[in-house]
Motif scaffolding. Structure first.
Motif, PDB file in Angstrom:
ATOM      1  N   PRO A 150     -18.987 -10.474  12.691  1.00 31.71           N
ATOM      2  CA  PRO A 150     -19.175 -11.793  13.320  1.00 31.71           C
ATOM      3  C   PRO A 150     -19.327 -11.709  14.830  1.00 31.71           C
ATOM      4  N   ARG A 151     -18.968 -10.587  15.427  1.00 33.72           N
ATOM      5  CA  ARG A 151     -19.085 -10.413  16.864  1.00 33.72           C
ATOM      6  C   ARG A 151     -20.450  -9.876  17.279  1.00 33.72           C
ATOM      7  N   GLY A 152     -21.305  -9.635  16.283  1.00 39.64           N
ATOM      8  CA  GLY A 152     -22.648  -9.163  16.584  1.00 39.64           C
ATOM      9  C   GLY A 152     -22.913  -7.796  15.982  1.00 39.64           C
ATOM     10  N   ARG A 153     -24.075  -7.233  16.332  1.00 43.76           N
ATOM     11  CA  ARG A 153     -24.468  -5.902  15.856  1.00 43.76           C
ATOM     12  C   ARG A 153     -24.331  -4.898  16.995  1.00 43.76           C
ATOM     13  N   ARG A 154     -23.944  -3.682  16.618  1.00 49.65           N
ATOM     14  CA  ARG A 154     -23.816  -2.640  17.636  1.00 49.65           C
ATOM     15  C   ARG A 154     -23.900  -1.276  16.987  1.00 49.65           C
ATOM     16  N   LEU A 155     -24.058  -0.249  17.825  1.00 54.10           N
ATOM     17  CA  LEU A 155     -23.970   1.128  17.376  1.00 54.10           C
ATOM     18  C   LEU A 155     -22.596   1.678  17.736  1.00 54.10           C
ATOM     19  N   VAL A 156     -22.013   2.405  16.816  1.00 57.52           N
ATOM     20  CA  VAL A 156     -20.771   3.131  17.083  1.00 57.52           C
ATOM     21  C   VAL A 156     -21.084   4.612  16.964  1.00 57.52           C
ATOM     22  N   GLN A 157     -20.900   5.338  18.045  1.00 57.83           N
ATOM     23  CA  GLN A 157     -21.103   6.781  18.043  1.00 57.83           C
ATOM     24  C   GLN A 157     -19.754   7.473  17.885  1.00 57.83           C
ATOM     25  N   ALA A 158     -19.729   8.502  17.068  1.00 54.26           N
ATOM     26  CA  ALA A 158     -18.475   9.195  16.783  1.00 54.26           C
ATOM     27  C   ALA A 158     -18.725  10.682  16.673  1.00 54.26           C
ATOM     28  N   ASP A 159     -17.761  11.472  17.089  1.00 55.05           N
ATOM     29  CA  ASP A 159     -17.845  12.919  16.955  1.00 55.05           C
ATOM     30  C   ASP A 159     -17.499  13.366  15.545  1.00 55.05           C
ATOM     31  N   ALA A 160     -16.816  12.521  14.802  1.00 49.93           N
ATOM     32  CA  ALA A 160     -16.513  12.804  13.394  1.00 49.93           C
ATOM     33  C   ALA A 160     -16.408  11.478  12.660  1.00 49.93           C
ATOM     34  N   VAL A 161     -16.791  11.498  11.390  1.00 54.94           N
ATOM     35  CA  VAL A 161     -16.745  10.303  10.554  1.00 54.94           C
ATOM     36  C   VAL A 161     -15.989  10.628   9.277  1.00 54.94           C
ATOM     37  N   VAL A 162     -15.065   9.759   8.904  1.00 53.08           N
ATOM     38  CA  VAL A 162     -14.355   9.872   7.629  1.00 53.08           C
ATOM     39  C   VAL A 162     -14.792   8.706   6.745  1.00 53.08           C
ATOM     40  N   LEU A 163     -15.426   9.024   5.641  1.00 50.67           N
ATOM     41  CA  LEU A 163     -15.825   8.008   4.672  1.00 50.67           C
ATOM     42  C   LEU A 163     -14.661   7.775   3.714  1.00 50.67           C
ATOM     43  N   ALA A 164     -14.145   6.559   3.708  1.00 48.93           N
ATOM     44  CA  ALA A 164     -13.033   6.193   2.823  1.00 48.93           C
ATOM     45  C   ALA A 164     -13.339   4.830   2.217  1.00 48.93           C
ATOM     46  N   THR A 165     -14.520   4.717   1.620  1.00 48.07           N
ATOM     47  CA  THR A 165     -15.033   3.431   1.162  1.00 48.07           C
ATOM     48  C   THR A 165     -14.543   3.031  -0.224  1.00 48.07           C
ATOM     49  N   GLY A 166     -13.847   3.936  -0.927  1.00 49.18           N
ATOM     50  CA  GLY A 166     -13.208   3.562  -2.177  1.00 49.18           C
ATOM     51  C   GLY A 166     -14.159   3.443  -3.353  1.00 49.18           C
ATOM     52  N   ALA A 167     -13.729   2.684  -4.354  1.00 49.25           N
ATOM     53  CA  ALA A 167     -14.489   2.539  -5.591  1.00 49.25           C
ATOM     54  C   ALA A 167     -14.361   1.103  -6.089  1.00 49.25           C
ATOM     55  N   ARG A 168     -15.203   0.744  -7.030  1.00 53.54           N
ATOM     56  CA  ARG A 168     -15.190  -0.602  -7.599  1.00 53.54           C
ATOM     57  C   ARG A 168     -15.405  -0.512  -9.107  1.00 53.54           C
ATOM     58  N   GLU A 169     -15.004  -1.561  -9.808  1.00 54.76           N
ATOM     59  CA  GLU A 169     -15.250  -1.635 -11.246  1.00 54.76           C
ATOM     60  C   GLU A 169     -16.660  -2.156 -11.503  1.00 54.76           C
ATOM     61  N   ARG A 170     -17.280  -1.648 -12.554  1.00 51.42           N
ATOM     62  CA  ARG A 170     -18.598  -2.172 -12.919  1.00 51.42           C
ATOM     63  C   ARG A 170     -18.416  -3.602 -13.445  1.00 51.42           C
ATOM     64  N   PRO A 171     -19.188  -4.543 -12.921  1.00 52.59           N
ATOM     65  CA  PRO A 171     -19.082  -5.923 -13.416  1.00 52.59           C
ATOM     66  C   PRO A 171     -19.814  -6.093 -14.738  1.00 52.59           C
ATOM     67  N   ARG A 172     -19.733  -7.287 -15.274  1.00 54.84           N
ATOM     68  CA  ARG A 172     -20.322  -7.570 -16.572  1.00 54.84           C
ATOM     69  C   ARG A 172     -21.815  -7.210 -16.653  1.00 54.84           C
ATOM     70  N   PRO A 173     -22.676  -7.553 -15.655  1.00 50.44           N
ATOM     71  CA  PRO A 173     -24.101  -7.217 -15.785  1.00 50.44           C
ATOM     72  C   PRO A 173     -24.356  -5.719 -15.923  1.00 50.44           C
ATOM     73  N   ALA A 174     -23.583  -4.903 -15.209  1.00 44.68           N
ATOM     74  CA  ALA A 174     -23.785  -3.453 -15.274  1.00 44.68           C
ATOM     75  C   ALA A 174     -23.335  -2.871 -16.605  1.00 44.68           C
ATOM     76  N   ARG A 175     -22.530  -3.599 -17.350  1.00 40.87           N
ATOM     77  CA  ARG A 175     -22.064  -3.134 -18.657  1.00 40.87           C
ATOM     78  C   ARG A 175     -22.981  -3.603 -19.792  1.00 40.87           C
ATOM     79  N   LEU A 176     -24.003  -4.373 -19.435  1.00 40.44           N
ATOM     80  CA  LEU A 176     -25.016  -4.815 -20.403  1.00 40.44           C
ATOM     81  C   LEU A 176     -24.389  -5.576 -21.571  1.00 40.44           C
ATOM     82  N   ILE A 177     -23.453  -6.475 -21.260  1.00 37.31           N
ATOM     83  CA  ILE A 177     -22.836  -7.321 -22.278  1.00 37.31           C
ATOM     84  C   ILE A 177     -23.729  -8.538 -22.497  1.00 37.31           C
ATOM     85  N   ALA A 178     -24.127  -8.755 -23.715  1.00 36.28           N
ATOM     86  CA  ALA A 178     -25.064  -9.835 -24.039  1.00 36.28           C
ATOM     87  C   ALA A 178     -24.368 -11.188 -24.064  1.00 36.28           C
ATOM     88  N   GLY A 179     -25.180 -12.247 -24.310  1.00 34.92           N
ATOM     89  CA  GLY A 179     -24.631 -13.579 -24.482  1.00 34.92           C
ATOM     90  C   GLY A 179     -24.953 -14.519 -23.343  1.00 34.92           C
TER      91      GLY A 179
END
Length: 444
Positions: free
Chosen positions: A133-162
């Motif tokens: 909300p404060r705008g767009r910017r670039l963040v430069q870093a000497d190292a990056v740690v990706l800790a974005t986690g995981a999610r459950e597949r929702p109903r559309p990705a499970r191909l449940i009909a109806g």
């Protein structure tokens, strides 16, 4: 606008917060945690039941309290926590004369090569595109740690009909509605899945005044530990059906019923309900890793890492359930603690390790994490390899074989089962020949 930090941690859940808490006191420069949600803490902040913090904090506390403690620990350590900040991609850094000054005694990191066909100069820092909300910017870093986690597949990705009525949620959506927004969700629920997180959904439904009338599992028996399954069935009166699956959802404005199929006989029956919860079936939040050109693992769908949690791109590390979807929050936090030493080594100018022996999980094992053993490298977090099995084994025997040579074999006192991670000692593969072929892990 461009900002320069020493380390950027992407994701403010248990792994990211713990990594930041370990790095901030040891780094000469800013450690910035970028979290897209309004608050840090990850999934535990709206998982309002006990059981968190056992391995990392040596406590038995609720999810919200666990999230608050990790947030407080990272902030008190000196990390900067920015919420409602979405990292949308990798970017080339600006010209050198437009760059802000480096922090004192900073080392020159290696560069990231992005799949967007833009190659970053080897002497430039990693650059992230951040939108908030404060705008767009670039963040430069000497190292990056990706800790974005995981999610459950929702109903559309499970191909449940109806039909497509209201009242169908993942566990995360359910907990968010109940614990953060205090909304009602229905009176009769069917839960798809029977693993540990499925019982977490049952607890949340109970708190919201919704009875779980059926829990389905496609496996020969429910995935959750007996210690959770039996008390859960007794306490909440949940009917658990193995070898079944949900094949259709009915209702116009709201769910009215679902069709359940017996996988052995093919027979179907209709269950009246007004709520459906799809649980488990995890996928890592890997979009940023893929966009950055990291080498990905075809089984976990997350980035491939060695035992230090370094990815294929120098200066980029990964931790938590992005790597092993999905383990408990405290194990993700221990990943964050473990990755800190590798990040510090990179910042100190230690050369990136060469070579490495791949680890391969053979069926019925689905995946192993980490996936690479490097000669002379550290053991993984807690000295354990994490594995996922698609079959039940009460007392599993895991063997490691390289080029036809048995490296080791161990029998575990705990079961291997679908729906949960199990662990084997790293000593099983520690003797791998650095010049040899892949190490194959088998389940007997």
């Amino acid at each position: 606008m461009t900002e320069r930090v020493r380390v950027a941690v992407i994701g403010g859940g248990p792994a990211g917060l713990t990594a930041a808490a370990a790095l901030a006191p040891a780094v000469d420069g800013d450690v910035l945690v970028l979290e897209r949600e309004p608050e840090t803490g990850g999934i535990p902040r709206h998982s309002d039941h006990p059981g968190y913090g056992i391995r990392d904090l040596r406590r038995f506390i609720s999810g919200p309290e666990y999230a608050r403690r990790l947030t407080r620990s990272a902030r008190e350590a000196g990390a900067r926590l920015e919420t409602e900040a979405m990292v949308t991609g990798w970017a080339a850094p600006p010209a050198p004369d437009a760059m802000p000054p480096r922090v004192p005694d900073a080392t020159s990191p290696r560069a990231l090569e992005a799949t967007s066909s833009r190659a970053l100069e080897a002497t430039q820092p990693l650059a992230l595109e951040v939108t908030s909300p404060r705008g767009r910017r670039l963040v430069q870093a000497d190292a990056v740690v990706l800790a974005t986690g995981a999610r459950e597949r929702p109903r559309p990705a499970r191909l449940i009909a109806g039909d497509r009525p209201d009242g169908v949620y993942t566990t995360g959506q359910l907990q968010n509605l109940v614990h953060l927004h205090h909304r009602e969700v229905g009176r009769r629920a069917v839960v798809v899945g029977a693993e540990l997180v499925s019982w977490s959904a049952v607890l949340t439904l109970h708190e919201a005044g919704c009875r779980t009338v059926l829990m389905t599992s496609e496996y020969a028996k429910p995935e959750a530990y007996t210690a959770f399954r039996v008390p859960g069935r007794l306490a909440f009166g949940v009917l658990v059906r193995a070898r079944t699956r949900l094949v259709a959802i009915h209702g116009k404005g709201r769910v009215t019923s679902v069709d359940i199929e017996n996988l052995d006989t093919g027979t179907r029956h209709r269950v009246p309900c007004d709520t459906v919860i799809t649980t488990g079936d995890w996928i890592p939040d890997h979009e940023l890793a893929r966009a950055g050109g990291l080498e990905m693992d075809a089984a976990t769908l997350g980035p491939r890492v060695d035992t230090s949690l370094a990815t294929s791109l120098p200066g980029v590390f990964a931790a938590g359930n992005l790597l092993h979807p999905v383990d408990t929050a405290d194990v993700a936090a221990l990943d964050g603690r473990h990755v800190a030493s590798a990040v510090l080594g990179h910042l100190a100018g230690d050369p990136a390790p060469a070579g490495g022996v791949p680890l391969v999980a053979e069926a019925p094992l689905r995946w192993v994490a980490p996936q690479i053993v490097r000669p002379g490298g550290p053991p993984p977090s807690r000295g354990r390899l994490l594995l996922w099995s698609d079959d039940f084994r009460a007392l599993p025997r895991v063997a490691a074989v390289q080029d036809g040579r048995l490296l080791g074999r161990t029998r575990l006192p705990w079961p291997a089962a679908p729906g949960r991670v199990f662990r084997v000692p790293f000593s099983l593969v520690a003797g791998a020949d650095p010049a040899g072929g892949p190490v194959h892990l088998t389940l007997g």
